[in-house]
Scaffold this motif. Structure first.
Motif, PDB file in Angstrom:
ATOM      1  N   GLY A   9     -12.576   5.762   0.709  1.00 30.42           N
ATOM      2  CA  GLY A   9     -12.392   4.659   1.658  1.00 30.42           C
ATOM      3  C   GLY A   9     -11.615   5.132   2.872  1.00 30.42           C
TER       4      GLY A   9
ATOM      5  N   ASP B 284     -23.299   9.013  -1.302  1.00 31.97           N
ATOM      6  CA  ASP B 284     -23.089   8.576  -2.687  1.00 31.97           C
ATOM      7  C   ASP B 284     -22.510   9.754  -3.471  1.00 31.97           C
ATOM      8  OD1 ASP B 284     -23.411   7.851  -5.380  1.00 31.97           O
ATOM      9  OD2 ASP B 284     -25.086   6.538  -4.851  1.00 31.97           O
TER      10      ASP B 284
ATOM     11  N   CYS C  42     -14.610   8.069  -3.650  1.00 31.03           N
ATOM     12  CA  CYS C  42     -14.473   6.672  -3.185  1.00 31.03           C
ATOM     13  C   CYS C  42     -13.182   6.581  -2.372  1.00 31.03           C
ATOM     14  CB  CYS C  42     -14.431   5.680  -4.334  1.00 31.03           C
ATOM     15  SG  CYS C  42     -15.984   5.531  -5.201  1.00 31.03           S
TER      16      CYS C  42
ATOM     17  N   LYS D 218       0.849  -1.199   0.000  1.00 33.65           N
ATOM     18  CA  LYS D 218       0.000   0.000   0.000  1.00 33.65           C
ATOM     19  C   LYS D 218       0.890   1.255   0.000  1.00 33.65           C
ATOM     20  CE  LYS D 218      -4.154   1.417  -0.125  1.00 33.65           C
ATOM     21  NZ  LYS D 218      -5.050   0.913  -1.145  1.00 33.65           N
TER      22      LYS D 218
ATOM     23  N   ILE E  36     -18.802   5.924 -11.935  1.00 35.28           N
ATOM     24  CA  ILE E  36     -19.508   6.969 -11.167  1.00 35.28           C
ATOM     25  C   ILE E  36     -18.524   8.104 -10.860  1.00 35.28           C
ATOM     26  CG2 ILE E  36     -20.696   7.420  -8.966  1.00 35.28           C
ATOM     27  CD1 ILE E  36     -21.795   4.542  -9.134  1.00 35.28           C
TER      28      ILE E  36
ATOM     29  N   ALA F   1     -18.133   1.760  -9.866  1.00 33.15           N
ATOM     30  CA  ALA F   1     -17.858   2.925  -9.012  1.00 33.15           C
ATOM     31  C   ALA F   1     -16.844   3.841  -9.716  1.00 33.15           C
ATOM     32  CB  ALA F   1     -17.342   2.485  -7.648  1.00 33.15           C
TER      33      ALA F   1
ATOM     34  N   VAL G 288     -14.932  11.688  -0.377  1.00 36.91           N
ATOM     35  CA  VAL G 288     -16.328  11.228  -0.298  1.00 36.91           C
ATOM     36  C   VAL G 288     -16.343   9.703  -0.361  1.00 36.91           C
ATOM     37  CG1 VAL G 288     -18.638  11.380  -1.338  1.00 36.91           C
ATOM     38  CG2 VAL G 288     -17.036  13.277  -1.618  1.00 36.91           C
ATOM     39  N   ASP G 289     -17.108   9.107   0.510  1.00 39.91           N
ATOM     40  CA  ASP G 289     -17.277   7.650   0.469  1.00 39.91           C
ATOM     41  C   ASP G 289     -18.605   7.268   1.125  1.00 39.91           C
ATOM     42  OD1 ASP G 289     -15.133   5.173  -0.074  1.00 39.91           O
ATOM     43  OD2 ASP G 289     -16.772   4.645   1.290  1.00 39.91           O
ATOM     44  N   LEU G 290     -19.057   6.074   0.782  1.00 39.83           N
ATOM     45  CA  LEU G 290     -20.339   5.588   1.311  1.00 39.83           C
ATOM     46  C   LEU G 290     -20.262   5.114   2.759  1.00 39.83           C
ATOM     47  CD1 LEU G 290     -21.584   3.331  -1.668  1.00 39.83           C
ATOM     48  CD2 LEU G 290     -22.712   5.387  -0.812  1.00 39.83           C
ATOM     49  N   LYS G 291     -19.037   4.811   3.245  1.00 40.50           N
ATOM     50  CA  LYS G 291     -18.940   4.128   4.543  1.00 40.50           C
ATOM     51  C   LYS G 291     -18.850   5.102   5.717  1.00 40.50           C
ATOM     52  CE  LYS G 291     -16.583   0.124   2.634  1.00 40.50           C
ATOM     53  NZ  LYS G 291     -15.260  -0.291   2.216  1.00 40.50           N
TER      54      LYS G 291
ATOM     55  N   TYR H 205      -6.072   6.621   2.589  1.00 39.23           N
ATOM     56  CA  TYR H 205      -4.598   6.660   2.571  1.00 39.23           C
ATOM     57  C   TYR H 205      -4.146   7.706   1.558  1.00 39.23           C
ATOM     58  CZ  TYR H 205      -5.101   1.895   4.477  1.00 39.23           C
ATOM     59  OH  TYR H 205      -5.436   0.805   5.213  1.00 39.23           O
TER      60      TYR H 205
ATOM     61  N   CYS I 155     -14.374   0.207  -7.059  1.00 42.66           N
ATOM     62  CA  CYS I 155     -14.709  -1.097  -7.650  1.00 42.66           C
ATOM     63  C   CYS I 155     -15.708  -0.983  -8.803  1.00 42.66           C
ATOM     64  CB  CYS I 155     -15.323  -2.003  -6.594  1.00 42.66           C
ATOM     65  SG  CYS I 155     -14.322  -2.096  -5.127  1.00 42.66           S
TER      66      CYS I 155
ATOM     67  N   HIS J 101      -8.784   2.735  -6.934  1.00 44.74           N
ATOM     68  CA  HIS J 101      -9.442   1.444  -6.763  1.00 44.74           C
ATOM     69  C   HIS J 101     -10.919   1.525  -6.379  1.00 44.74           C
ATOM     70  CE1 HIS J 101      -5.195  -0.357  -6.227  1.00 44.74           C
ATOM     71  NE2 HIS J 101      -5.519  -0.155  -7.486  1.00 44.74           N
TER      72      HIS J 101
HETATM   73  C1  LIG Z   1     -11.908  -0.676  -2.786  1.00 44.84           C
HETATM   74  S1  LIG Z   1     -12.393   0.706  -1.891  1.00 44.84           S
HETATM   75  C2  LIG Z   1     -11.039   1.800  -2.211  1.00 44.84           C
HETATM   76  C3  LIG Z   1     -10.859   2.799  -1.121  1.00 44.84           C
HETATM   77  C4  LIG Z   1      -9.654   3.702  -1.223  1.00 44.84           C
HETATM   78  N1  LIG Z   1      -9.708   4.587  -2.364  1.00 44.84           N
HETATM   79  C5  LIG Z   1      -8.374   2.916  -1.200  1.00 44.84           C
HETATM   80  O1  LIG Z   1      -7.718   2.778  -2.243  1.00 44.84           O
HETATM   81  O2  LIG Z   1      -8.008   2.408  -0.140  1.00 44.84           O
HETATM   82  C6  LIG Z   1     -13.719   1.379  -2.828  1.00 44.84           C
HETATM   83  C7  LIG Z   1     -14.558   2.395  -2.057  1.00 44.84           C
HETATM   84  O3  LIG Z   1     -15.543   2.952  -2.943  1.00 44.84           O
HETATM   85  C8  LIG Z   1     -16.654   3.322  -2.146  1.00 44.84           C
HETATM   86  N2  LIG Z   1     -17.809   3.545  -3.056  1.00 44.84           N
HETATM   87  C9  LIG Z   1     -18.319   2.701  -3.976  1.00 44.84           C
HETATM   88  N3  LIG Z   1     -19.344   3.287  -4.631  1.00 44.84           N
HETATM   89  C10 LIG Z   1     -19.482   4.531  -4.134  1.00 44.84           C
HETATM   90  C11 LIG Z   1     -20.380   5.613  -4.389  1.00 44.84           C
HETATM   91  N4  LIG Z   1     -21.328   5.529  -5.323  1.00 44.84           N
HETATM   92  N5  LIG Z   1     -20.228   6.754  -3.683  1.00 44.84           N
HETATM   93  C12 LIG Z   1     -19.281   6.852  -2.733  1.00 44.84           C
HETATM   94  N6  LIG Z   1     -18.401   5.869  -2.447  1.00 44.84           N
HETATM   95  C13 LIG Z   1     -18.500   4.706  -3.113  1.00 44.84           C
HETATM   96  C14 LIG Z   1     -16.790   2.137  -1.199  1.00 44.84           C
HETATM   97  O4  LIG Z   1     -17.526   2.483  -0.045  1.00 44.84           O
HETATM   98  C15 LIG Z   1     -15.318   1.797  -0.905  1.00 44.84           C
HETATM   99  O5  LIG Z   1     -14.871   2.395   0.295  1.00 44.84           O
END
Ligand SMILES: C[S@@+](CC[C@H](N)C(=O)[O-])C[C@H]1O[C@@H](n2cnc3c(N)ncnc32)[C@H](O)[C@@H]1O
Length: 433
Positions: A205, A258, A203, A173, A285, A282, A230-233, A208, A279, A277
């Motif tokens: 997450g 979102d 996204c 990482k 998006i 996403a 911005v992230d969903l979690k 980092y 997914c 990354h």
């Molecule tokens: C694999 S993680 C990557 C996180 C971070 N960028 C990293 O590299 O460590 C993908 C992230 O995309 C977020 N995600 C997916 N669809 C999303 C959306 N429509 N809006 C906001 N976040 C989203 C997920 O919650 C997840 O935390």
């Protein structure tokens, strides 16, 4: 020293010895050849002789190395500064120098290098660090402080232990983020020279990358930034917000939700949108919204690709898709190539490059999109649109970006060919056996 490129390069190279460091680094940027991003020159010692190493970074992510004895290097370094690159920055223990060529090819030299007097030189030789021996040179990461320590946020994010040592399982990482930073460094020259830089990590997450990029701009480049993730979690966003506050990182904020629903503050246009990354769709998006926000530069590294792989319906391509592994590789390439084409249709110049060693992760491709100052002509746009439509016809499916921005003729709103054509292949197997 005369204020000419030749005199400067001759001084830097001809008086460089194993005991006398005349420069620390020369960075060449704004290459006249679009296949080349930058070259970095550093001095080193080999068998008692001073050398320079030229490391050239190509836009496909590869790097080339060339070592030249210092006494023969001036000619080459002049050639780089005069013909290959439009900008050269020299960092020396006695001041810095910047050489720039304007659009009209006018050369501007701001030379702050002070040549030490002879007697002063003797004293300085004693205190100047000897050149590093070639075999001592280890990769220097952007996230490393000058004294070799690492920034505190890495501990808070669980990348280092309390003593600042990188945890073994977090090394990949750490390398990934540093490489991403190098790619941010490559586009630094495209961002405004003054004022606050607005940056979004979509996204994000555990963020980092967000923290690393914030560190790069504020600590390494000394810039003021307004950065937002911005992230969903909700749990990770709460943790990131607390960490940013605990570390006193001003103007670094996070929001949970979102991306499709995210509205930037009125009048705010991001200079840079990042995503690491995200997914499957996403990433689409992210790209849709980066374009919606009017981002000047987009750096996005896709993650897993499922959409096209699960929906491709093509008799012509069934000789590939019937082999699941090959079908996946084809679908990955088609997905990313269509993303690039779509971004070009949105008036961006687009390149793809490798993030890090592919042995480390298969999720290794970076899409770099830079907003064009001048819109594409309608003819250019229509040519790309025709290519996009033809590709969708070939794969029997319209991916997310196409489906959500325009409807390629002959397809329904789910992206499948109208009039039951999708039944050419067995929809349950998508042509796979
Ligand atoms: C694999 S993680 C990557 C996180 C971070 N960028 C990293 O590299 O460590 C993908 C992230 O995309 C977020 N995600 C997916 N669809 C999303 C959306 N429509 N809006 C906001 N976040 C989203 C997920 O919650 C997840 O935390």
């Amino acid at each position: 020293m005369e204020n000419s490129i030749r005199s400067i390069m001759e001084y830097l190279c001809d008086t460089l010895t194993c005991d006398m460091l005349t420069f620390e680094k020369i960075t060449y940027s704004k290459c006249r050849d679009s296949a080349v991003v930058r070259s970095v020159v550093t001095p080193f010692a080999k068998r008692g002789e001073a050398y320079v190493q030229i490391e050239t970074f190509l836009s496909d992510g590869k790097a080339l190395h060339r070592n030249i004895p210092a006494r023969e290097a001036a000619e080459v370094l002049c050639e780089y500064a005069e013909r290959l690159y439009k900008q050269t920055n020299v960092k020396t223990p006695d001041g810095d120098c910047e050489i720039r060529f304007s659009k009209k090819e006018k050369c501007d030299i701001r030379n702050g290098i002070r040549v030490p007097e002879t007697e002063e030189r003797g004293a300085r030789v004693a205190r100047v660090q000897k050149l590093p021996a070639s075999h001592d040179r280890k990769k220097r990461y952007l996230l490393e402080n000058a004294d070799g320590t690492l920034p505190a946020f890495l501990y808070h994010l669980g990348i280092t232990d309390e003593g600042g040592r990188i945890l073994d399982k977090k090394r990949p990482k750490y390398r990934q983020i540093n490489r991403f930073l190098e790619l941010v460094d490559d586009i630094y020259g495209l961002l405004p020279e003054n004022g606050t830089l607005v940056i979004y990590d979509l996204c994000c997450g555990k963020s980092y990358l967000t923290f690393a990029v914030y560190h790069y701009f504020t600590q390494i480049k000394g810039r003021t930034v307004k950065m937002h993730g911005v992230d969903l979690k909700p749990d990770v966003i709460a943790y990131c917000s607390e960490t940013a506050a605990a570390l006193g990182m001003e103007n670094l904020s996070f929001s949970c939700g979102d991306i499709n629903a995210y509205t930037p503050p009125a009048g705010e246009v991001p200079h840079l949108v990042l995503s690491l990354h995200a997914c499957d769709i996403a990433t689409d998006i992210v790209l849709t919204n980066a374009v919606r926000f009017g981002a000047k530069v987009v750096l996005s590294t896709p993650c897993c690709h499922h959409e096209v792989f699960h929906n491709i319906r093509s008799e012509e391509l069934s000789f590939v898709t019937r082999h699941s592994m090959l079908g996946q590789k084809l679908s990955d390439a088609v997905t990313d190539a269509l993303r690039c084409l779509w971004l070009e249709m949105q008036n961006y110049d687009v390149q793809t490059m490798e993030l890090i060693d592919p042995e480390e992760t298969p999720k290794n491709m970076m899409i770099r999109a830079i907003k064009r100052a001048k819109p594409r002509t309608e003819e250019d746009f229509l040519r790309r649109k025709a290519q996009y439509d033809a590709a969708c016809t070939l794969i029997g499916f319209v991916p997310y970006l196409g489906r959500n921005s325009f409807e390629p003729s002959g397809f329904d709103r789910n992206g499948f060919l109208r009039d039951g054509n999708q039944n050419q292949n067995d929809p349950d197997t998508n042509g796979k056996e």
